[in-house]
Design an enzyme around this catalytic site. Structure first.
Site, short mmCIF file in Angstrom:
data_model
loop_
_atom_site.label_atom_id
_atom_site.label_comp_id
_atom_site.label_asym_id
_atom_site.label_seq_id
_atom_site.Cartn_x
_atom_site.Cartn_y
_atom_site.Cartn_z
N HIS A 13 0.85 -1.21 0.00
CA HIS A 13 0.00 0.00 0.00
C HIS A 13 0.88 1.26 0.00
O HIS A 13 0.59 2.23 -0.69
CB HIS A 13 -0.89 0.04 1.26
N LYS A 35 -15.33 -8.91 3.94
CA LYS A 35 -14.30 -9.44 4.87
C LYS A 35 -14.59 -9.00 6.30
O LYS A 35 -15.13 -7.92 6.52
CB LYS A 35 -12.92 -8.89 4.50
N SER A 54 -2.76 -8.54 2.75
CA SER A 54 -2.97 -8.37 4.19
C SER A 54 -3.27 -9.72 4.85
O SER A 54 -2.82 -9.98 5.96
CB SER A 54 -4.09 -7.37 4.44
N ARG A 81 -1.80 -5.88 -8.46
CA ARG A 81 -0.58 -6.67 -8.20
C ARG A 81 -0.39 -7.73 -9.26
O ARG A 81 0.65 -7.86 -9.85
CB ARG A 81 -0.69 -7.35 -6.82
N1 COA Z 1 0.16 -4.15 -2.39
C1 COA Z 1 -0.07 -5.15 -1.54
N2 COA Z 1 -1.27 -5.60 -1.22
C2 COA Z 1 -2.31 -4.97 -1.77
C3 COA Z 1 -2.16 -3.91 -2.65
C4 COA Z 1 -0.85 -3.49 -2.95
N3 COA Z 1 -0.61 -2.51 -3.79
N4 COA Z 1 -3.37 -3.51 -3.05
C5 COA Z 1 -4.25 -4.29 -2.43
N5 COA Z 1 -3.61 -5.18 -1.67
C6 COA Z 1 -4.23 -6.28 -0.92
C7 COA Z 1 -4.65 -5.93 0.45
O1 COA Z 1 -3.64 -6.20 1.36
C8 COA Z 1 -5.88 -6.82 0.60
O2 COA Z 1 -5.48 -8.12 0.94
P1 COA Z 1 -6.50 -9.18 1.57
O3 COA Z 1 -7.54 -9.46 0.53
O4 COA Z 1 -5.63 -10.32 1.87
O5 COA Z 1 -7.09 -8.52 2.78
C9 COA Z 1 -6.48 -6.84 -0.79
O6 COA Z 1 -5.39 -6.63 -1.64
C10 COA Z 1 -7.47 -5.76 -1.09
O7 COA Z 1 -7.40 -4.75 -0.11
P2 COA Z 1 -7.66 -3.21 -0.26
O8 COA Z 1 -6.88 -2.59 -1.35
O9 COA Z 1 -7.47 -2.65 1.11
O10 COA Z 1 -9.10 -3.07 -0.77
P3 COA Z 1 -10.36 -3.88 -0.43
O11 COA Z 1 -10.60 -4.84 -1.55
O12 COA Z 1 -10.36 -4.45 0.93
O13 COA Z 1 -11.42 -2.73 -0.45
C11 COA Z 1 -12.88 -1.05 -1.41
C12 COA Z 1 -12.06 -2.31 -1.61
C13 COA Z 1 -12.87 -0.54 -0.01
C14 COA Z 1 -12.28 -0.02 -2.32
C15 COA Z 1 -14.31 -1.39 -1.85
O14 COA Z 1 -14.78 -2.50 -1.09
C16 COA Z 1 -15.28 -0.23 -1.66
O15 COA Z 1 -15.23 0.73 -2.39
N6 COA Z 1 -16.17 -0.34 -0.66
C17 COA Z 1 -17.20 0.67 -0.37
C18 COA Z 1 -18.58 0.20 -0.89
C19 COA Z 1 -18.59 0.36 -2.38
O16 COA Z 1 -18.66 1.46 -2.90
N7 COA Z 1 -18.49 -0.79 -3.06
C20 COA Z 1 -18.24 -0.84 -4.47
C21 COA Z 1 -19.48 -0.77 -5.26
S1 COA Z 1 -19.00 -0.90 -6.96
#
Ligand code: COA
Length: 161
Positions: free
Chosen positions: A17, A41, A128, A90
């Site tokens: 991140h 999650k 994560s 990624r």
């Molecule tokens: N390097 C390392 N790891 C990364 C990364 C990077 N550059 N980018 C993402 N990750 C990993 C994270 O560690 C996480 O790992 P995990 O699945 O093991 O926990 C995973 O990839 C994704 O995490 P993150 O980037 O924090 O995003 P998320 O998928 O948890 O969240 C939101 C996505 C919050 C953007 C999305 O759910 C959202 O917008 N929610 C609000 C409601 C909404 O509007 N929904 C969408 C309607 S279209």
């Protein structure tokens, strides 16, 4: 001012991140890091701790703001006057989910643009969930997480075992 939002659950913040945040700061004057609970999650770290990790890493950076949000990302963006989302990719399998999310967000808010940054090659394996496994089984997490998370875990390690 050139503004963007980087949303995520950051459960916890990883060096992957950090890589995306630092590279976004080369592209945008102001980056709002928006921390939420992903409805798919169950979070391990409390929302306030996840926010604290990011604030600690960027406490002297004028271009970084960290806020929690609930509900739809597009609504939060409209309320904050932001039209650009940054997301990291990624590996190829990330693309399908990101593609769906970007297109759906655009259907909900047509002004939105999603900018994808390809992760540094050294971070493509990070997630994560994997890091949380390493914490639970007392492996060496130093190569994967920033100092703020390390410090927190030194104090609270027992809660995660
Ligand atoms: N390097 C390392 N790891 C990364 C990364 C990077 N550059 N980018 C993402 N990750 C990993 C994270 O560690 C996480 O790992 P995990 O699945 O093991 O926990 C995973 O990839 C994704 O995490 P993150 O980037 O924090 O995003 P998320 O998928 O948890 O969240 C939101 C996505 C919050 C953007 C999305 O759910 C959202 O917008 N929610 C609000 C409601 C909404 O509007 N929904 C969408 C309607 S279209």
């Amino acid at each position: 001012m050139n503004k963007a939002i980087y949303p995520g659950s950051f459960d916890p913040l990883t060096l992957g991140h950090i890589d995306i945040i630092n590279r976004s700061l080369n592209l945008f004057d102001h980056l709002l890091i928006a921390v939420t609970d992903n409805s798919r999650k169950t979070p391990t770290f409390k929302l306030e701790d996840r926010i604290k990790f990011i604030k600690e890493e960027y406490n002297n950076h004028k271009g970084v703001e960290v806020l929690p949000f609930k509900g739809l990302l597009v609504d939060f963006m409209k309320n904050n006057g932001i039209k650009t989302v940054v997301r990291g990719i990624r590996v190829f399998s990330d693309f399908e989910y990101e593609f769906q999310m970007a297109l759906t967000n655009k259907q909900l808010f047509s002004d939105i643009e999603t900018v994808f940054l390809l992760s540094e090659i050294t971070h493509t394996n990070l997630s994560s969930s994997l890091i949380k496994d390493i914490i639970r089984f007392k492996g060496n997490i130093d190569p994967f997480i920033p100092n703020s998370v390390k410090k927190f875990l030194m104090k609270h390690q027992k809660e995660f075992l």
